[in-house]
Every structure is written in structure tokens, then in C-alpha cells.
Design a protein around this motif. Structure first.
Motif, PDB file in Angstrom:
ATOM      1  N   SER A   1       0.841  -1.171   0.000  1.00  0.00           N
ATOM      2  CA  SER A   1       0.000   0.000   0.000  1.00  0.00           C
ATOM      3  C   SER A   1       0.891   1.241   0.000  1.00  0.00           C
ATOM      4  CB  SER A   1      -0.945  -0.051   1.181  1.00  0.00           C
ATOM      5  OG  SER A   1      -0.215  -0.124   2.393  1.00  0.00           O
ATOM      6  N   GLU A   2       0.976   1.937   1.133  1.00  0.00           N
ATOM      7  CA  GLU A   2       1.760   3.170   1.185  1.00  0.00           C
ATOM      8  C   GLU A   2       3.241   2.891   0.954  1.00  0.00           C
ATOM      9  OE1 GLU A   2       2.260   7.358   1.680  1.00  0.00           O
ATOM     10  OE2 GLU A   2       0.480   6.151   1.378  1.00  0.00           O
ATOM     11  N   LEU A   3       3.782   1.880   1.641  1.00  0.00           N
ATOM     12  CA  LEU A   3       5.201   1.569   1.463  1.00  0.00           C
ATOM     13  C   LEU A   3       5.484   1.060   0.052  1.00  0.00           C
ATOM     14  CD1 LEU A   3       6.130  -0.028   4.907  1.00  0.00           C
ATOM     15  CD2 LEU A   3       6.815   2.204   4.034  1.00  0.00           C
ATOM     16  N   SER A   4       4.549   0.347  -0.543  1.00  0.00           N
ATOM     17  CA  SER A   4       4.720  -0.119  -1.927  1.00  0.00           C
ATOM     18  C   SER A   4       4.756   1.053  -2.899  1.00  0.00           C
ATOM     19  CB  SER A   4       3.591  -1.063  -2.327  1.00  0.00           C
ATOM     20  OG  SER A   4       3.618  -2.212  -1.531  1.00  0.00           O
ATOM     21  N   ASP A   5       3.885   2.016  -2.664  1.00  0.00           N
ATOM     22  CA  ASP A   5       3.859   3.198  -3.513  1.00  0.00           C
ATOM     23  C   ASP A   5       5.159   3.990  -3.367  1.00  0.00           C
ATOM     24  OD1 ASP A   5       2.498   5.051  -5.311  1.00  0.00           O
ATOM     25  OD2 ASP A   5       2.441   6.399  -3.569  1.00  0.00           O
ATOM     26  N   ILE A   6       5.643   4.124  -2.129  1.00  0.00           N
ATOM     27  CA  ILE A   6       6.908   4.805  -1.882  1.00  0.00           C
ATOM     28  C   ILE A   6       8.047   4.061  -2.574  1.00  0.00           C
ATOM     29  CG2 ILE A   6       8.592   5.386  -0.078  1.00  0.00           C
ATOM     30  CD1 ILE A   6       6.133   5.886   1.777  1.00  0.00           C
ATOM     31  N   SER A   7       8.021   2.745  -2.476  1.00  0.00           N
ATOM     32  CA  SER A   7       9.056   1.926  -3.106  1.00  0.00           C
ATOM     33  C   SER A   7       9.099   2.136  -4.615  1.00  0.00           C
ATOM     34  CB  SER A   7       8.814   0.449  -2.791  1.00  0.00           C
ATOM     35  OG  SER A   7       9.717  -0.367  -3.489  1.00  0.00           O
ATOM     36  N   ASP A  38       8.559  13.814  -1.978  1.00  0.00           N
ATOM     37  CA  ASP A  38       7.288  13.371  -1.404  1.00  0.00           C
ATOM     38  C   ASP A  38       7.408  11.950  -0.846  1.00  0.00           C
ATOM     39  OD1 ASP A  38       4.373  13.567  -0.945  1.00  0.00           O
ATOM     40  OD2 ASP A  38       4.286  12.008  -2.510  1.00  0.00           O
ATOM     41  N   ALA A  39       8.100  11.078  -1.563  1.00  0.00           N
ATOM     42  CA  ALA A  39       8.271   9.692  -1.101  1.00  0.00           C
ATOM     43  C   ALA A  39       9.053   9.654   0.213  1.00  0.00           C
ATOM     44  CB  ALA A  39       8.981   8.864  -2.168  1.00  0.00           C
ATOM     45  N   PHE A  40      10.115  10.460   0.299  1.00  0.00           N
ATOM     46  CA  PHE A  40      10.884  10.501   1.548  1.00  0.00           C
ATOM     47  C   PHE A  40      10.053  11.091   2.688  1.00  0.00           C
ATOM     48  CE2 PHE A  40      14.871  10.156  -1.021  1.00  0.00           C
ATOM     49  CZ  PHE A  40      15.383   9.041  -0.357  1.00  0.00           C
ATOM     50  N   MET A  41       9.237  12.091   2.413  1.00  0.00           N
ATOM     51  CA  MET A  41       8.398  12.716   3.439  1.00  0.00           C
ATOM     52  C   MET A  41       7.314  11.751   3.940  1.00  0.00           C
ATOM     53  SD  MET A  41       9.584  15.773   3.889  1.00  0.00           S
ATOM     54  CE  MET A  41       8.307  16.719   4.635  1.00  0.00           C
ATOM     55  N   TRP A  47       6.153   4.037   7.889  1.00  0.00           N
ATOM     56  CA  TRP A  47       6.936   3.064   8.654  1.00  0.00           C
ATOM     57  C   TRP A  47       6.404   2.946  10.080  1.00  0.00           C
ATOM     58  CZ3 TRP A  47       9.999  -0.825   7.887  1.00  0.00           C
ATOM     59  CH2 TRP A  47      10.768  -1.302   8.933  1.00  0.00           C
ATOM     60  N   GLU A  48       6.108   4.063  10.713  1.00  0.00           N
ATOM     61  CA  GLU A  48       5.556   4.052  12.077  1.00  0.00           C
ATOM     62  C   GLU A  48       4.214   3.319  12.102  1.00  0.00           C
ATOM     63  OE1 GLU A  48       6.725   5.295  15.122  1.00  0.00           O
ATOM     64  OE2 GLU A  48       8.611   5.359  14.016  1.00  0.00           O
ATOM     65  N   ASN A  49       3.372   3.549  11.117  1.00  0.00           N
ATOM     66  CA  ASN A  49       2.090   2.859  11.024  1.00  0.00           C
ATOM     67  C   ASN A  49       2.297   1.354  10.879  1.00  0.00           C
ATOM     68  OD1 ASN A  49      -0.699   2.428  10.767  1.00  0.00           O
ATOM     69  ND2 ASN A  49      -0.623   2.713   8.557  1.00  0.00           N
ATOM     70  N   CYS A  50       3.248   0.981  10.035  1.00  0.00           N
ATOM     71  CA  CYS A  50       3.562  -0.436   9.823  1.00  0.00           C
ATOM     72  C   CYS A  50       4.038  -1.079  11.127  1.00  0.00           C
ATOM     73  CB  CYS A  50       4.627  -0.555   8.737  1.00  0.00           C
ATOM     74  SG  CYS A  50       5.123  -2.230   8.350  1.00  0.00           S
TER      75      CYS A  50
END
Length: 121
Positions: A1-7, A38-41, A47-50
Motif C-alpha cells: 500500500s503506502e510503502l509499496s507506492d513509496i518503493s 514526497d516519497a521521503f516525506m 513506517w511508524e504505522n507499519c
């Protein structure tokens, strides 16, 4: 989800770093500056949510293990008493299946050392 999009946003930079292609990493970072920034932000909150979800699921697992261990201990006591009453040996011995009843992932603090099982006389 969010981490995949960031990746997906950071993969070209990471692949260039792995290949020690500093120019390629810098070129991608400059040409996609807003996307990379934006990805770094977004990374740390994701990560905290995960980590929060992982902690909750781990707590659920440890709670289930604690309850299952209590039931298993009572079951062993009943089985030993039943075998003693009927005059037969406990199949495989008193601790025959203890290893199968252990969780497959250790808690972060490690397992508490337990006293060996002593059958009730």
C-alpha cells in the motif's frame, strides 16, 4: 500500500545506488525531485504505522500463546492422570509433543524459562 507506492517512487534511485551509478541516481532525483521528496516525506509516517500494526499483531499472537500454553498444561495434567489411572504409559513420555506446542517465532524478550513438567502423583 503506502510503502509499496513509496518503493515504486524510489526504486530507480535505489537501483542506481546498488549499481554505484551516482550520476543516474542524481539525474533521476533531479528530474523527479517532487516525487522523490514526497516519497521521503511519506516514508517515516508509513513506517511508524507499519510498526504499530506489527506490534498489535504480535501482541495478539503472544496473548494467544499464553492462553494456549495454559490449556496445554492443563491437558497434559489430565492426560497424565488418566494414563496413571488406567495403568498405561503416556504415549511418547511426559514431554513427547512439547516441542510441537512451542510457537515458531520467539517473543522479542525471549522465552521465559519454565520449570520442567512434573506429573502430579
Amino acid at each position: 500500500s503506502e510503502l509499496s507506492d513509496i518503493s515504486s517512487s524510489l526504486s530507480p534511485v535505489l537501483e542506481a545506488w546498488e549499481d554505484q551509478n551516482w550520476f543516474g541516481a542524481a539525474t533521476f532525483g533531479i528530474s523527479h525531485f517532487d516525487e522523490v521528496k514526497d516519497a521521503f516525506m511519506r516514508f517515516w509516517p508509513a513506517w511508524e504505522n507499519c510498526q504499530g500494526q506489527y506490534s498489535k499483531s504480535r501482541d495478539i499472537g503472544e496473548n494467544a500463546w499464553g492462553r494456549a500454553k495454559s490449556i496445554y498444561t492443563k491437558y497434559k495434567q489430565v492426560l497424565n492422570q488418566l494414563c496413571k489411572y488406567t495403568g498405561i504409559d503416556v504415549p511418547g513420555g511426559h514431554d513427547a509433543v512439547d516441542e510441537k506446542a512451542m510457537p515458531t517465532i520467539a517473543p522479542r524478550g525471549g522465552f521465559e524459562i519454565e520449570e520442567p513438567f512434573e506429573p502430579i502423583d
